[in-house]
Write a protein that holds these residues in place. Sequence first.
Motif, PDB file in Angstrom:
ATOM      1  N   THR A 183       0.834  -1.211   0.000  1.00 62.03           N
ATOM      2  CA  THR A 183       0.000   0.000   0.000  1.00 62.03           C
ATOM      3  C   THR A 183       0.864   1.254   0.000  1.00 62.03           C
ATOM      4  OG1 THR A 183      -1.691  -1.186   1.257  1.00 62.03           O
ATOM      5  CG2 THR A 183      -1.852   1.212   1.208  1.00 62.03           C
ATOM      6  N   LEU A 184       1.923   1.254   0.782  1.00 60.26           N
ATOM      7  CA  LEU A 184       2.819   2.400   0.839  1.00 60.26           C
ATOM      8  C   LEU A 184       3.477   2.649  -0.511  1.00 60.26           C
ATOM      9  CD1 LEU A 184       4.315   4.588   2.477  1.00 60.26           C
ATOM     10  CD2 LEU A 184       5.999   2.837   3.096  1.00 60.26           C
ATOM     11  N   ALA A 185       3.954   1.600  -1.151  1.00 61.79           N
ATOM     12  CA  ALA A 185       4.609   1.751  -2.445  1.00 61.79           C
ATOM     13  C   ALA A 185       3.635   2.246  -3.506  1.00 61.79           C
ATOM     14  CB  ALA A 185       5.234   0.425  -2.878  1.00 61.79           C
ATOM     15  N   ILE A 186       2.432   1.676  -3.527  1.00 59.28           N
ATOM     16  CA  ILE A 186       1.434   2.087  -4.528  1.00 59.28           C
ATOM     17  C   ILE A 186       0.979   3.521  -4.288  1.00 59.28           C
ATOM     18  CG2 ILE A 186      -0.916   1.658  -5.337  1.00 59.28           C
ATOM     19  CD1 ILE A 186      -0.405  -1.317  -4.933  1.00 59.28           C
ATOM     20  N   PRO A 241       2.075   7.430  -7.636  1.00 59.44           N
ATOM     21  CA  PRO A 241       1.568   8.590  -8.376  1.00 59.44           C
ATOM     22  C   PRO A 241       2.206   9.910  -7.975  1.00 59.44           C
ATOM     23  CG  PRO A 241      -0.092   7.748  -6.857  1.00 59.44           C
ATOM     24  CD  PRO A 241       1.009   6.742  -6.895  1.00 59.44           C
ATOM     25  N   LEU A 242       2.483  10.073  -6.673  1.00 60.60           N
ATOM     26  CA  LEU A 242       3.150  11.298  -6.218  1.00 60.60           C
ATOM     27  C   LEU A 242       4.541  11.396  -6.836  1.00 60.60           C
ATOM     28  CD1 LEU A 242       3.478  13.799  -4.427  1.00 60.60           C
ATOM     29  CD2 LEU A 242       4.190  12.270  -2.563  1.00 60.60           C
ATOM     30  N   GLY A 243       5.288  10.305  -6.797  1.00 67.89           N
ATOM     31  CA  GLY A 243       6.636  10.314  -7.358  1.00 67.89           C
ATOM     32  C   GLY A 243       6.644  10.548  -8.853  1.00 67.89           C
ATOM     33  N   LEU A 244       5.703   9.934  -9.568  1.00 68.35           N
ATOM     34  CA  LEU A 244       5.644  10.119 -11.023  1.00 68.35           C
ATOM     35  C   LEU A 244       5.267  11.555 -11.383  1.00 68.35           C
ATOM     36  CD1 LEU A 244       3.931   6.818 -12.238  1.00 68.35           C
ATOM     37  CD2 LEU A 244       6.318   7.505 -12.544  1.00 68.35           C
ATOM     38  N   ALA A 245       4.307  12.120 -10.635  1.00 71.50           N
ATOM     39  CA  ALA A 245       3.915  13.507 -10.900  1.00 71.50           C
ATOM     40  C   ALA A 245       5.079  14.461 -10.655  1.00 71.50           C
ATOM     41  CB  ALA A 245       2.718  13.879 -10.022  1.00 71.50           C
ATOM     42  N   LEU A 246       5.780  14.262  -9.535  1.00 70.38           N
ATOM     43  CA  LEU A 246       6.954  15.091  -9.247  1.00 70.38           C
ATOM     44  C   LEU A 246       8.041  14.877 -10.300  1.00 70.38           C
ATOM     45  CD1 LEU A 246       7.289  14.688  -5.372  1.00 70.38           C
ATOM     46  CD2 LEU A 246       6.742  16.791  -6.607  1.00 70.38           C
ATOM     47  N   GLY A 247       8.261  13.622 -10.671  1.00 69.41           N
ATOM     48  CA  GLY A 247       9.297  13.307 -11.646  1.00 69.41           C
ATOM     49  C   GLY A 247       9.019  13.944 -12.989  1.00 69.41           C
ATOM     50  N   LEU A 248       7.771  13.877 -13.453  1.00 68.03           N
ATOM     51  CA  LEU A 248       7.427  14.481 -14.736  1.00 68.03           C
ATOM     52  C   LEU A 248       7.553  15.996 -14.669  1.00 68.03           C
ATOM     53  CD1 LEU A 248       6.418  14.149 -17.609  1.00 68.03           C
ATOM     54  CD2 LEU A 248       4.063  14.162 -16.734  1.00 68.03           C
ATOM     55  N   GLY A 249       7.086  16.584 -13.566  1.00 72.53           N
ATOM     56  CA  GLY A 249       7.201  18.034 -13.423  1.00 72.53           C
ATOM     57  C   GLY A 249       8.647  18.496 -13.411  1.00 72.53           C
ATOM     58  N   VAL A 250       9.503  17.787 -12.691  1.00 71.10           N
ATOM     59  CA  VAL A 250      10.923  18.153 -12.633  1.00 71.10           C
ATOM     60  C   VAL A 250      11.588  17.927 -13.978  1.00 71.10           C
ATOM     61  CG1 VAL A 250      13.139  17.590 -11.558  1.00 71.10           C
ATOM     62  CG2 VAL A 250      11.084  17.753 -10.160  1.00 71.10           C
ATOM     63  N   PHE A 297       2.454   6.842   8.038  1.00 69.74           N
ATOM     64  CA  PHE A 297       2.167   6.468   6.648  1.00 69.74           C
ATOM     65  C   PHE A 297       2.301   7.663   5.725  1.00 69.74           C
ATOM     66  CE2 PHE A 297      -0.494   5.600   2.970  1.00 69.74           C
ATOM     67  CZ  PHE A 297      -0.123   4.304   2.646  1.00 69.74           C
ATOM     68  N   VAL A 298       1.712   8.792   6.109  1.00 67.90           N
ATOM     69  CA  VAL A 298       1.798   9.998   5.282  1.00 67.90           C
ATOM     70  C   VAL A 298       3.247  10.461   5.149  1.00 67.90           C
ATOM     71  CG1 VAL A 298       1.142  12.436   5.125  1.00 67.90           C
ATOM     72  CG2 VAL A 298      -0.546  10.728   5.823  1.00 67.90           C
ATOM     73  N   ALA A 299       3.986  10.423   6.265  1.00 64.20           N
ATOM     74  CA  ALA A 299       5.393  10.810   6.227  1.00 64.20           C
ATOM     75  C   ALA A 299       6.181   9.915   5.273  1.00 64.20           C
ATOM     76  CB  ALA A 299       5.999  10.744   7.629  1.00 64.20           C
ATOM     77  N   GLY A 300       5.881   8.617   5.306  1.00 62.14           N
ATOM     78  CA  GLY A 300       6.551   7.688   4.409  1.00 62.14           C
ATOM     79  C   GLY A 300       6.231   7.970   2.958  1.00 62.14           C
ATOM     80  N   VAL A 301       4.964   8.240   2.658  1.00 58.98           N
ATOM     81  CA  VAL A 301       4.556   8.541   1.279  1.00 58.98           C
ATOM     82  C   VAL A 301       5.245   9.808   0.774  1.00 58.98           C
ATOM     83  CG1 VAL A 301       2.618   9.269  -0.170  1.00 58.98           C
ATOM     84  CG2 VAL A 301       2.347   7.344   1.399  1.00 58.98           C
ATOM     85  N   ALA A 323       8.018  11.364   1.940  1.00 61.01           N
ATOM     86  CA  ALA A 323       9.476  11.233   1.861  1.00 61.01           C
ATOM     87  C   ALA A 323       9.898  10.360   0.690  1.00 61.01           C
ATOM     88  CB  ALA A 323      10.016  10.653   3.168  1.00 61.01           C
ATOM     89  N   LEU A 324       9.285   9.203   0.555  1.00 64.80           N
ATOM     90  CA  LEU A 324       9.635   8.309  -0.551  1.00 64.80           C
ATOM     91  C   LEU A 324       9.201   8.895  -1.889  1.00 64.80           C
ATOM     92  CD1 LEU A 324       8.774   4.822   1.004  1.00 64.80           C
ATOM     93  CD2 LEU A 324      11.025   5.861   0.694  1.00 64.80           C
ATOM     94  N   GLY A 325       8.099   9.664  -1.887  1.00 70.52           N
ATOM     95  CA  GLY A 325       7.666  10.325  -3.119  1.00 70.52           C
ATOM     96  C   GLY A 325       8.671  11.350  -3.602  1.00 70.52           C
ATOM     97  N   LEU A 326       9.249  12.095  -2.655  1.00 70.49           N
ATOM     98  CA  LEU A 326      10.279  13.078  -3.013  1.00 70.49           C
ATOM     99  C   LEU A 326      11.502  12.393  -3.617  1.00 70.49           C
ATOM    100  CD1 LEU A 326      10.084  15.380   0.144  1.00 70.49           C
ATOM    101  CD2 LEU A 326       9.389  15.989  -2.182  1.00 70.49           C
ATOM    102  N   VAL A 327      11.894  11.271  -3.023  1.00 73.80           N
ATOM    103  CA  VAL A 327      13.063  10.540  -3.528  1.00 73.80           C
ATOM    104  C   VAL A 327      12.754   9.902  -4.877  1.00 73.80           C
ATOM    105  CG1 VAL A 327      14.636   8.627  -3.088  1.00 73.80           C
ATOM    106  CG2 VAL A 327      13.928  10.117  -1.209  1.00 73.80           C
ATOM    107  N   PHE A 328      11.593   9.252  -4.973  1.00 74.91           N
ATOM    108  CA  PHE A 328      11.208   8.599  -6.220  1.00 74.91           C
ATOM    109  C   PHE A 328      11.081   9.628  -7.345  1.00 74.91           C
ATOM    110  CE2 PHE A 328       8.133   6.858  -9.239  1.00 74.91           C
ATOM    111  CZ  PHE A 328       8.644   5.590  -9.463  1.00 74.91           C
TER     112      PHE A 328
END
Length: 234
Positions: A28-31, A35-44, A99-103, A105-110
């Motif tokens: 659940t955490l990875a899924i 989307p957060l990581g992909l959105a950030l990645g595309l924007g960057v 859970f939110v902190a994990g999403v 933080a990992l979203g920023l890295v991803f």
Amino acid sequence: MTDLFGLLSFGSEGWGDDLARGVVVTITLAIATLPLGLALGLGVALLKNAKGRVARALGELYTTVFRGLPELLTILIVAFGAPRLIASLTGATVEINSFVAGVVALGLVFGAFSSEVLLAAIRAVPKGQSESAAALGLSRRLAFRLVVFPQLWRVALPGLSNTWLVLLKDTSLVSVIALADLTRQTNLAVNATKQPFFFYLVACLLYLALSGLSTAIARRLEARADRGFAAAGR
């Protein structure tokens, strides 16, 4: 050996249900992060591909910071540092659950790592595609959505698959902020039973199973994308 496998039984006598819940939390955490990581990645990636120097500098700053920081440190900053920073700036008490902190933080890295993959994919799409779309009267945004994006997605899939596997493994780091993922549940089982080799081996097998399933799904997606382009005569 029978006694060891009995430790994996479900119910009050074993740790099977706890490990199963840990697997669910990990997935659940990875899924949720994807989307957060992909959105950030595309924007960057778009920032780094922009013509303006300021936009490119912002994109480079983001990737430099979050690719350079250890993932564990990023998680600790988001979980414990961000609430204190917000409180010092606004005076408001803010609590971020694990859970939110994990999403976040990992979203920023991803996002930092996926931006490099997406940037390479954007640059791999021939410029003539965008020029042809403009000649047909499409706006720049519409041309990107209808012409460039489907092509870059196909090019980026293998790299994004590898980045997803890294994300899946990095979820184990959230155990330090008390999120009951697979790694934390394994540690609890080890502390209670004093069977570190057995439970860590089980955890390894579970992570390998998740990675194998992810790889199979990624290959299916890549094959489907390739068939679509082959049918279009690409």
